[in-house]
Design a protein around this motif. Structure first.
Motif, short mmCIF file in Angstrom:
data_model
loop_
_atom_site.label_atom_id
_atom_site.label_comp_id
_atom_site.label_asym_id
_atom_site.label_seq_id
_atom_site.Cartn_x
_atom_site.Cartn_y
_atom_site.Cartn_z
N SER A 164 64.53 39.85 20.40
CA SER A 164 63.45 40.47 21.16
C SER A 164 63.88 41.88 21.59
O SER A 164 63.10 42.84 21.51
CB SER A 164 63.13 39.62 22.39
OG SER A 164 62.22 40.29 23.22
N ALA A 165 65.13 41.99 22.01
CA ALA A 165 65.67 43.30 22.41
C ALA A 165 65.57 44.28 21.24
O ALA A 165 65.07 45.40 21.38
CB ALA A 165 67.13 43.15 22.83
N ILE A 166 66.03 43.83 20.06
CA ILE A 166 66.03 44.71 18.89
C ILE A 166 64.60 45.07 18.47
O ILE A 166 64.30 46.22 18.15
CB ILE A 166 66.83 44.04 17.74
CG1 ILE A 166 68.31 43.94 18.15
CG2 ILE A 166 66.68 44.82 16.43
CD1 ILE A 166 69.11 42.92 17.37
N ILE A 256 73.09 43.68 28.36
CA ILE A 256 72.56 44.34 27.16
C ILE A 256 72.42 43.24 26.10
O ILE A 256 73.37 42.51 25.83
CB ILE A 256 73.52 45.44 26.65
CG1 ILE A 256 73.62 46.55 27.70
CG2 ILE A 256 73.05 45.99 25.31
CD1 ILE A 256 74.53 47.70 27.30
N HIS A 257 71.22 43.13 25.51
CA HIS A 257 70.98 42.03 24.56
C HIS A 257 71.03 42.50 23.11
O HIS A 257 71.31 41.71 22.21
CB HIS A 257 69.66 41.34 24.89
CG HIS A 257 69.66 40.81 26.29
ND1 HIS A 257 70.42 39.75 26.68
CD2 HIS A 257 69.04 41.26 27.41
CE1 HIS A 257 70.27 39.54 27.97
NE2 HIS A 257 69.43 40.44 28.45
N GLY A 258 70.72 43.79 22.89
CA GLY A 258 70.76 44.29 21.53
C GLY A 258 70.80 45.80 21.54
O GLY A 258 70.38 46.44 22.52
N LEU A 259 71.33 46.39 20.45
CA LEU A 259 71.42 47.85 20.34
C LEU A 259 71.05 48.27 18.93
O LEU A 259 71.33 47.55 17.97
CB LEU A 259 72.85 48.34 20.63
CG LEU A 259 73.45 47.94 21.99
CD1 LEU A 259 74.47 46.83 21.80
CD2 LEU A 259 74.10 49.13 22.64
N HIS A 270 68.77 47.60 24.88
CA HIS A 270 67.78 46.88 25.71
C HIS A 270 68.54 46.09 26.76
O HIS A 270 69.46 45.33 26.43
CB HIS A 270 66.96 45.95 24.82
CG HIS A 270 66.08 45.01 25.59
ND1 HIS A 270 66.56 43.90 26.25
CD2 HIS A 270 64.75 45.02 25.81
CE1 HIS A 270 65.56 43.28 26.83
NE2 HIS A 270 64.45 43.93 26.59
N LEU A 271 68.17 46.27 28.01
CA LEU A 271 68.83 45.56 29.12
C LEU A 271 67.85 44.62 29.81
O LEU A 271 66.65 44.89 29.87
CB LEU A 271 69.35 46.56 30.17
CG LEU A 271 70.59 47.38 29.86
CD1 LEU A 271 70.28 48.49 28.87
CD2 LEU A 271 71.17 47.99 31.13
N GLY A 272 68.39 43.58 30.37
CA GLY A 272 67.56 42.66 31.15
C GLY A 272 68.40 41.50 31.63
O GLY A 272 69.53 41.28 31.17
#
Ligand code: NDP
Length: 401
Positions: A164-166, A256-259, A270-272
């Motif tokens: 979802s982050a990506i 951070i879930h994805g970069l 993406h942070l959460g």
């Protein structure tokens, strides 16, 4: 409390949502978001494997039209629990496929394991937009699932937090300028343990995830880092990215879930909070954004975020998954089937934690030697390979013990 189902309003403002695997951890997150925005979302169909009590309770509370249980022996119990409620019931694979193919605005695919493959395909074949948590469907049948989604012209919306982050930072218009896609991993409960300690870990220790509260199978996969391997394969299919552009970094805080790194040197992150309701809320509202009562993070309170390289020696399941992706064909499917057998055996006390990668690797080798690791051209072939891999893994399990 029972609420009536008003259906889609004329302006299309109320989205009809079906949740496959509604009684699980992701199912809880989805139903929480749905319940907190009744003006936006209404339940259409719900499914479970065997947990009839919980399925009936949420079907009544959310005014579902249809509920199905995979375990046919629980059909009568479901029928009785929902008798007189107006909720239609089904059972078995046909019941799951009926739930998946009922017209809905979004079908949340939250079944665990390869059992999610056929319901996912049924949703797509019926023309429904799929929000997918069931990563195993992509690992086992990614080419076929993505081809069906492409025919439909609707993207698969990723529920997995990393994907979802990506999804949110992936610039499709400039995909050629994407240098690297990075998936973060918490490292699980054994991040700092020695290899011999990890091999002897108990189910209780492996189920004690530091950041996430999830179903038991994905929690064990997180402890072995198989989950991260499955996620790299999932990302390969979702984003059509070659293995060379996919990387994993251990980030113990799970903030951070994805970069995504671009060729100009920009790195978007993406942070959460570690709260599955955030990616679920993103999927349900997509392509819009909608308020959700999810957890928030404070950068000041967090203070610092740290990163390390994954250790493929202490966590051989991640190595095996990357090798399976490199090899391609049916090997990711074989690996997944063996892993499902291994995780169940570990949780049942039939095997050590260290036995998980051993069983997975031996099953992969045996299936390769038998010439059964070729690419599948149909879902039937995927299911046939899944079945023979499970038989091999079960036989090897007896020898490992
Ligand atoms: P759970 O074990 O909590 O729930 C699984 C759900 O699937 C339940 O509704 C269960 O029904 C149903 N189910 C189990 N076996 C079958 C079967 N054979 N046929 C049909 N339905 C079945 O799992 P999670 O919610 O943790 O995970 C679901 C998926 O989402 C997995 O693929 C996981 O990797 C992925 N995921 C999970 C995350 C999480 O935070 N939990 C995060 C990201 C991805 P019953 O209750 O009756 O057993």
């Amino acid at each position: 409390m029972q609420v009536s189902n008003p259906g889609t309003d004329a302006a299309g403002a109320v989205k009809r949502i079906s949740v496959l695997g509604a009684t699980g951890s992701v199912g809880d997150s989805a139903l929480d978001i749905i319940a907190s925005s009744p003006d936006r979302y209404q339940v259409e169909a719900l499914t479970a494997n065997a947990n009839v009590d919980k399925l009936a309770e949420i079907a009544l509370a959310r005014g579902a039209r249809f509920a199905a249980v995979a375990d046919e022996s629980r059909y009568q119990a479901l029928k009785e629990a929902l008798s007189g409620s107006g909720v239609t019931v089904g059972a078995g694979l046909s019941g799951l496929e009926e739930a998946a193919s009922m017209k809905a605005d979004i079908v949340v695919g939250a079944i665990v394991g390869a059992a999610g493959i056929q319901p996912t395909m049924a949703s797509l074949l019926a023309g429904n937009q799929v929000a997918l948590a069931n990563k195993e469907a992509l690992v086992c049948a990614g080419d076929l699932v993505m081809a069906e989604a492409a025919k439909l012209g609707k993207p698969i919306l990723p529920v997995d937090s990393e994907h979802s982050a990506i999804f949110q930072i992936f610039d499709e218009a400039n995909r050629g300028e994407i240098e690297e896609v990075t998936i973060t991993a918490s490292g699980g409960p054994f991040r700092t343990w020695q290899a011999d300690e990890i091999a002897a870990a108990t189910p209780e220790q492996a189920l004690n995830h530091p950041n996430w509260s999830m179903g038991s199978k994905v929690t064990i996969d997180s402890a072995s880092l198989m989950n991260k391997g499955l996620e790299v394969i999932e990302a390969h299919h979702l984003y059509r990215m070659p293995r060379a552009k996919l990387s994993v970094v251990v980030h113990p805080q799970s903030i951070i879930h994805g970069l995504v790194t671009y060729t100009d040197g920009s790195m978007l992150a993406h942070l959460g909070a570690a709260d599955m309701r955030i990616p679920v809320a993103h999927c349900l509202a997509w392509p819009e954004r909608a308020p959700a009562n999810t957890r928030r993070i404070s950068l000041i309170e967090l203070g610092r975020l740290t990163f390390e390289a994954p250790d493929l020696t202490r966590f051989p399941c991640l190595r095996l998954a990357l090798e399976a992706l490199d090899e391609g064909g049916g090997l990711p499917n074989i690996m997944n089937a063996a892993n499902e057998i291994a995780v169940a055996a570990f949780l049942a006390g039939q095997m050590t934690f260290g036995g998980i990668p051993t069983l997975v690797e031996r099953t992969m080798l045996e299936m390769q030697k038998a010439g059964e690791s070729g690419a599948a051209g149909s879902i039937e072939e995927v299911l046939a390979t899944d079945k023979s891999s499970r038989l091999v893994a079960e036989r090897l399990l007896e020898r490992i013990n």
